[in-house]
Design a protein around this motif. Structure first.
Motif, PDB file in Angstrom:
ATOM      1  N   ASP A 149       0.846  -1.196   0.000  1.00 63.17           N
ATOM      2  CA  ASP A 149       0.000   0.000   0.000  1.00 63.17           C
ATOM      3  C   ASP A 149       0.879   1.242   0.000  1.00 63.17           C
ATOM      4  O   ASP A 149       1.245   1.759   1.060  1.00 63.17           O
ATOM      5  N   SER A 196       0.335   4.234  -0.407  1.00 63.81           N
ATOM      6  CA  SER A 196      -0.230   5.428   0.239  1.00 63.81           C
ATOM      7  C   SER A 196      -0.202   5.331   1.759  1.00 63.81           C
ATOM      8  O   SER A 196      -0.630   6.266   2.447  1.00 63.81           O
ATOM      9  N   ASP A 253       2.300   5.416   3.964  1.00 61.25           N
ATOM     10  CA  ASP A 253       3.150   6.428   4.605  1.00 61.25           C
ATOM     11  C   ASP A 253       3.839   7.229   3.503  1.00 61.25           C
ATOM     12  O   ASP A 253       5.040   7.089   3.278  1.00 61.25           O
ATOM     13  N   PRO A 254       3.096   8.061   2.771  1.00 63.28           N
ATOM     14  CA  PRO A 254       3.626   8.733   1.580  1.00 63.28           C
ATOM     15  C   PRO A 254       4.769   9.699   1.850  1.00 63.28           C
ATOM     16  O   PRO A 254       5.541  10.017   0.946  1.00 63.28           O
ATOM     17  N   LYS A 265       6.073   6.017  -4.052  1.00 65.77           N
ATOM     18  CA  LYS A 265       5.060   6.949  -4.541  1.00 65.77           C
ATOM     19  C   LYS A 265       5.634   7.897  -5.588  1.00 65.77           C
ATOM     20  O   LYS A 265       5.030   8.115  -6.647  1.00 65.77           O
TER      21      LYS A 265
END
Length: 408
Positions: free
Chosen positions: A237, A239, A241-242, A250
């Motif tokens: 995932d 997103s 800890d962007p 990212k």
């Protein structure tokens, strides 16, 4: 050496040679553009001289890559001129020496780190040398020599799979301790490719993969390597800890996405301005995706597929088993590392720092890539890929192997 002298010599494989030169030139172009911001930051933050000449401070990494290429080319040329059977005699010494260098990284004052990994030697003569690059070549030579001598035992458990697992495990264990999971993955790909080409059973490879995966879970889960778990979480995932552990993934995806089909151009690309960490090395594919889009990324990927194809073709036409296995290992090293780099940059693999051969900024990695390519080119001189009957001979060989397997 004697066998190499007796074989008919041919010209170097021109397609492979031209592809390598093209990638190195493309790398210089990308580094000159993508590293502008990082070059200036090195000058401002660390007060380092701009480059090899009195040039704009934005060219710090470009001129050092020019220097690296000027160092790497002679090494590649020498490797291309040495008969490849020389490496059979040197295999044990190179492999043992590389293991010693990997162990030396854990001695006080012998290594320097970058990020979470301590992978560089810190001694006067060999400063900024990554022993893993020597270990890749040493493992290829040693496995090729070992499997050549044990042709009939490779498919067995006691004389094939177990010794192979021990040899690979020694190198992989030392890399995991650094920790350097990107190189661990590449080393595993190299060794498995050679093992498969030597005649290993698929069920043995599958069992080895299950065991290796289980050990990896244990290392990550209970080995105290929390940042590795964080990277896997960010991989699942991005997103999550962007602004932290997911930042690199990212920003790489943003760069690739912004490129569209034809790209923003070298001047229009903006992710290079501090958004892509290590843009000149670990994120060079993402930077090229933004600059040249899907079209350029597809061509770049195709060039590494071409290296793999030419390398495996050289392997299939090599005059002896040692040459075949070395060519397989070198092809897997160059193409495998490239696809790990690409996979990381487009979030198909968890983020890990690894260079794109011939393209990324680097010293020891670039020298190792040119040496690998030089040895592949030397093997091509003794192969029969230049023969008009090559494909007919290969089809006959495939049919013979299939008939032989049907008896087991």
């Amino acid at each position: 050496m004697r066998l190499a002298r007796q074989q008919t010599r041919h010209p170097f494989d021109p397609v492979l040679g031209i592809t390598i030169v093209g990638l190195a030139i493309f790398g210089l172009v990308m580094i000159s553009s993508a590293s502008v911001y990082e070059s200036y930051q090195v000058y401002v933050r660390d007060g380092v001289d701009c480059g090899l000449i009195d040039a704009n401070c934005n060219d710090f990494y470009f001129w050092r890559q020019v220097r690296n290429i000027l160092i790497a080319i002679p090494f590649g040329f020498i490797a291309a001129t040495i008969p490849y059977l020389f490496w059979r005699k040197a295999a044990i010494g190179i492999f043992v020496g590389s293991v010693v260098l990997l162990i030396a990284l854990f001695l006080p004052g012998m290594s320097t780190g970058w990020g979470t990994s301590r992978s560089w030697l810190n001694i006067p003569i060999l400063s900024s040398i990554q022993p893993v690059e020597i270990a890749k070549l040493g493992l290829i030579f040693y496995l090729a020599r070992w499997m050549e001598a044990r042709r009939d035992a490779i498919a067995t458990i006691e004389n094939g799979f177990i010794p192979f697992a021990v040899i690979l495990g020694i190198v992989a264990f030392l890399l995991v301790l650094q920790p350097d999971f990107g190189s661990t993955l590449v080393i595993t790909l190299i060794a498995t490719s050679i093992y498969f080409a030597a005649g290993a059973r698929m069920k043995h490879i599958a069992v080895g993969g299950i065991i290796a995966g289980s050990l990896a879970v244990l290392v990550v889960g209970i080995g105290g390597m929390g940042y590795v778990k964080d990277r896997f979480a960010a991989f699942l995932d991005p997103s999550l800890d962007p602004e932290g552990i997911g930042f690199q993934i990212k920003q790489s995806l943003i760069a690739v996405g912004k490129g569209g089909f034809f790209g923003e151009g070298l001047e229009g690309a903006t992710q290079r301005f501090g958004y892509l960490p290590e843009v000149q090395s670990d994120a060079i594919f993402a930077a090229s995706g933004e600059a040249f889009g899907f079209f350029g990324s597809a061509i770049l990927t195709a060039l590494f597929l071409l290296i793999a194809y030419r390398g495996f073709r050289i392997a299939s036409a090599a005059p002896d088993r040692f040459g075949q296995l070395v060519a397989v290992g070198l092809s897997a090293a160059l193409a495998g590392q490239a696809f790990v780099h690409i996979g990381v940059n487009i979030a198909l693999l968890p983020y890990t720092g690894i260079t794109l051969p011939f393209v990324s900024y680097g010293g020891s990695s670039l020298v190792a890539s040119f040496v690998s390519a030089g040895i592949l080119l030397n093997i091509s001189r003794y192969s029969n890929i230049h023969s008009a009957n090559f494909y007919r001979e290969q089809n006959i060989s495939i049919r013979e192997r299939r008939r032989a397997r049907s008896h087991f």
